[in-house]
Design a protein around this motif. Structure first.
Motif, mmCIF file in Angstrom:
data_model
loop_
_atom_site.group_PDB
_atom_site.id
_atom_site.type_symbol
_atom_site.label_atom_id
_atom_site.label_comp_id
_atom_site.label_asym_id
_atom_site.label_seq_id
_atom_site.Cartn_x
_atom_site.Cartn_y
_atom_site.Cartn_z
ATOM 1 N N ILE A 92 -38.343 -5.481 -1.039
ATOM 2 C CA ILE A 92 -37.932 -6.891 -0.908
ATOM 3 C C ILE A 92 -36.487 -7.047 -1.368
ATOM 4 O O ILE A 92 -35.967 -6.208 -2.096
ATOM 5 N N ARG A 93 -35.873 -8.136 -0.960
ATOM 6 C CA ARG A 93 -34.500 -8.414 -1.388
ATOM 7 C C ARG A 93 -34.505 -9.006 -2.793
ATOM 8 O O ARG A 93 -35.281 -9.915 -3.069
ATOM 9 N N THR A 94 -33.667 -8.471 -3.645
ATOM 10 C CA THR A 94 -33.521 -9.045 -4.978
ATOM 11 C C THR A 94 -32.026 -9.177 -5.260
ATOM 12 O O THR A 94 -31.191 -8.895 -4.387
ATOM 13 N N PHE A 95 -31.678 -9.555 -6.495
ATOM 14 C CA PHE A 95 -30.261 -9.705 -6.852
ATOM 15 C C PHE A 95 -29.537 -8.366 -6.838
ATOM 16 O O PHE A 95 -28.315 -8.318 -6.737
ATOM 17 N N ASP A 96 -30.296 -7.264 -6.950
ATOM 18 C CA ASP A 96 -29.652 -5.962 -7.073
ATOM 19 C C ASP A 96 -29.494 -5.308 -5.697
ATOM 20 O O ASP A 96 -30.464 -4.874 -5.089
ATOM 21 N N ALA A 97 -28.265 -5.254 -5.236
ATOM 22 C CA ALA A 97 -28.000 -4.725 -3.889
ATOM 23 C C ALA A 97 -27.613 -3.248 -3.908
ATOM 24 O O ALA A 97 -27.104 -2.727 -2.917
ATOM 25 N N THR A 98 -27.852 -2.566 -5.037
ATOM 26 C CA THR A 98 -27.480 -1.147 -5.109
ATOM 27 C C THR A 98 -28.191 -0.351 -4.019
ATOM 28 O O THR A 98 -27.582 0.472 -3.338
ATOM 29 N N LEU A 99 -29.494 -0.609 -3.888
ATOM 30 C CA LEU A 99 -30.278 0.052 -2.847
ATOM 31 C C LEU A 99 -30.516 -0.958 -1.726
ATOM 32 O O LEU A 99 -30.225 -2.143 -1.871
ATOM 33 N N ARG A 100 -31.090 -0.464 -0.615
ATOM 34 C CA ARG A 100 -31.289 -1.378 0.516
ATOM 35 C C ARG A 100 -32.208 -2.542 0.119
ATOM 36 O O ARG A 100 -31.980 -3.692 0.483
ATOM 37 N N ASN A 101 -33.276 -2.217 -0.607
ATOM 38 C CA ASN A 101 -34.232 -3.230 -1.064
ATOM 39 C C ASN A 101 -34.745 -2.814 -2.433
ATOM 40 O O ASN A 101 -34.396 -1.755 -2.936
ATOM 41 N N THR A 102 -35.603 -3.642 -3.005
ATOM 42 C CA THR A 102 -36.262 -3.283 -4.256
ATOM 43 C C THR A 102 -37.725 -2.984 -3.939
ATOM 44 O O THR A 102 -38.425 -3.830 -3.375
ATOM 45 N N PHE A 103 -38.145 -1.765 -4.264
ATOM 46 C CA PHE A 103 -39.506 -1.322 -3.949
ATOM 47 C C PHE A 103 -40.453 -1.968 -4.955
ATOM 48 O O PHE A 103 -40.347 -1.699 -6.157
ATOM 49 N N ASP A 104 -41.338 -2.801 -4.463
ATOM 50 C CA ASP A 104 -42.202 -3.572 -5.363
ATOM 51 C C ASP A 104 -43.522 -2.830 -5.569
ATOM 52 O O ASP A 104 -44.529 -3.131 -4.942
ATOM 53 N N VAL A 105 -43.501 -1.894 -6.510
ATOM 54 C CA VAL A 105 -44.717 -1.096 -6.742
ATOM 55 C C VAL A 105 -45.810 -1.908 -7.421
ATOM 56 O O VAL A 105 -46.999 -1.624 -7.255
ATOM 57 N N ALA A 106 -45.396 -2.928 -8.180
ATOM 58 C CA ALA A 106 -46.416 -3.771 -8.821
ATOM 59 C C ALA A 106 -47.230 -4.495 -7.747
ATOM 60 O O ALA A 106 -48.431 -4.712 -7.902
ATOM 61 N N ALA A 107 -46.557 -4.836 -6.647
ATOM 62 C CA ALA A 107 -47.282 -5.487 -5.538
ATOM 63 C C ALA A 107 -48.347 -4.542 -4.983
ATOM 64 O O ALA A 107 -49.459 -4.972 -4.666
ATOM 65 N N ILE A 108 -47.999 -3.257 -4.892
ATOM 66 C CA ILE A 108 -48.980 -2.284 -4.388
ATOM 67 C C ILE A 108 -50.189 -2.230 -5.326
ATOM 68 O O ILE A 108 -51.344 -2.312 -4.898
ATOM 69 N N ALA A 109 -49.901 -2.103 -6.632
ATOM 70 C CA ALA A 109 -50.998 -2.014 -7.604
ATOM 71 C C ALA A 109 -51.861 -3.273 -7.545
ATOM 72 O O ALA A 109 -53.094 -3.203 -7.562
ATOM 73 N N LEU A 110 -51.211 -4.420 -7.436
ATOM 74 C CA LEU A 110 -51.970 -5.679 -7.392
ATOM 75 C C LEU A 110 -52.791 -5.776 -6.105
ATOM 76 O O LEU A 110 -53.970 -6.126 -6.140
ATOM 77 N N LEU A 111 -52.152 -5.453 -4.979
ATOM 78 C CA LEU A 111 -52.880 -5.554 -3.704
ATOM 79 C C LEU A 111 -54.104 -4.642 -3.706
ATOM 80 O O LEU A 111 -55.172 -5.016 -3.221
ATOM 81 N N LYS A 112 -53.950 -3.438 -4.271
ATOM 82 C CA LYS A 112 -55.097 -2.529 -4.330
ATOM 83 C C LYS A 112 -56.191 -3.102 -5.232
ATOM 84 O O LYS A 112 -57.373 -2.892 -5.005
ATOM 85 N N GLN A 113 -55.770 -3.831 -6.262
ATOM 86 C CA GLN A 113 -56.749 -4.394 -7.189
ATOM 87 C C GLN A 113 -57.497 -5.581 -6.589
ATOM 88 O O GLN A 113 -58.687 -5.742 -6.802
ATOM 89 N N ILE A 114 -56.791 -6.404 -5.824
ATOM 90 C CA ILE A 114 -57.410 -7.680 -5.433
ATOM 91 C C ILE A 114 -57.853 -7.743 -3.976
ATOM 92 O O ILE A 114 -58.633 -8.611 -3.621
ATOM 93 N N SER A 115 -57.317 -6.847 -3.116
ATOM 94 C CA SER A 115 -57.639 -6.957 -1.694
ATOM 95 C C SER A 115 -58.486 -5.770 -1.237
ATOM 96 O O SER A 115 -58.322 -4.650 -1.727
ATOM 97 N N HIS A 116 -59.332 -6.024 -0.277
ATOM 98 C CA HIS A 116 -60.146 -4.944 0.305
ATOM 99 C C HIS A 116 -59.445 -4.315 1.503
ATOM 100 O O HIS A 116 -59.967 -3.393 2.131
#
Ligand code: PEP
Ligand code: MN
Length: 295
Positions: free
Chosen positions: A182-206
């Motif tokens: 996703i886009r964040t304030f830090d433009a060093t890389l193309r995007n910011t890899f949201d690994v917490a989103a992955i962990a959360l999605l695995k926890q809450i979604s089937h």
């Protein structure tokens, strides 16, 4: 206090885990996405030439990929950049599928193109720029093809789940969620890899969850590390850009792995996949854990 995710994501009730609701498993050819097997999708950003696609398909298959990615209809950051080969690209994908036995995932950008793309693709990709194009989502859902739904680059987790719910609402339960940065304030890389989103999605979604480290990082040398992190976060698979000659790629060369780097990434992933393999005997798993701890 534990968050009540059902309240938080009240607009997307059907994509959340609930009593009596099974994990969604998406069957594609002879594999099952979300069924425990780690699935690697790999291929070029854009389909360019017959040689480029065939060489890549053959190579990634031998290295363990199960699904070939490749864009024939390309959403680009600039409208003046290469927009894809269109139907010619789809035909090349079909030839690669036939020759290599790989399933095909490719993007559909417009509602009108859904029937055409669905004829060729085993999985329809909805790109980051289209995640909240609800008429496209509806048309894609109605095609009956499994849908790889990429998170919009400025979409919240709630937005992503709402789009997934929209596909389910239109009669298609075969949705694979994809975190692609996703886009964040830090433009060093193309995007910011949201690994917490992955962990959360695995926890809450089937729904199955995969990661796209290529578009997250924008730099090929970071891709193997992000893949390992995604595995640790629990993804069901990854989608990775690979090109025979990244320096000459028509799109996204800087983030595309060459064949040697892809092989190295795949081999390096094995111990990480073994670690999360619940079928592993306790003692063997413990040994691997101590090796990783020492190493
Ligand atoms: C792609 O997969 O090549 C692509 C354009 O991805 P995204 O929609 O995530 O930017
Ligand atoms: Mn790309």
């Amino acid at each position: 206090m534990r968050e009540n995710w059902h309240e938080r994501f009240a607009e997307s009730p059907d994509v959340l885990k609930a009593a009596g609701r099974q994990q969604t498993v998406v069957p594609v050819l002879d594999m099952e996405i979300g069924g425990g097997e780690f699935i690697t999708m790999a291929g070029p950003c854009s389909v360019e030439t017959e040689f480029q696609l065939m060489a890549t398909a053959n190579h990634v298959r031998r290295a363990g990929a199960r699904i070939l990615r490749g864009g024939a209809f390309k959403p680009r950051s600039s409208p003046y950049a290469f927009q894809g080969l269109g139907i010619e690209g789809l035909k090349m994908m079909a030839r690669a599928r036939k020759e290599c036995g790989l399933a095909i995932v490719t993007e559909v950008m417009s509602e009108d193109d859904v029937p055409l793309v669905a004829e060729y693709a085993d999985i329809l990709q909805i790109g980051s720029r289209s995640m909240d194009n609800y008429s496209l989502l509806e048309a894609a859902a109605r095609s009956g093809r499994p849908i790889l739904l990429k998170r919009g680059m400025v979409a919240t987790i709630a937005d992503l789940l709402r789009s997934a719910q929209c596909i389910l609402d239109h009669g298609n339960p075969q949705v694979i969620l994809c975190e692609r940065g996703i886009r964040t304030f830090d433009a060093t890389l193309r995007n910011t890899f949201d690994v917490a989103a992955i962990a959360l999605l695995k926890q809450i979604s089937h729904l199955p969850v995969i990661a796209d480290p290529s578009h997250a990082a924008g730099h090929s040398d970071l891709v193997p590390a992000l893949v390992r992190i995604a595995v640790a976060a629990g993804v069901d698979g990854v989608i990775v850009e690979v090109h025979p000659n990244p320096a000459k790629a028509w799109s996204d060369g800087g983030q595309s792995l060459d064949f040697a780097a892809f092989d190295e990434m795949m081999v390096g992933l094995d111990p990480y996949l073994a670690l999360r393999n619940h079928g592993l005997p306790q003692r063997e798993a413990a040994q691997i854990r101590s090796l990783v701890a020492v190493g």
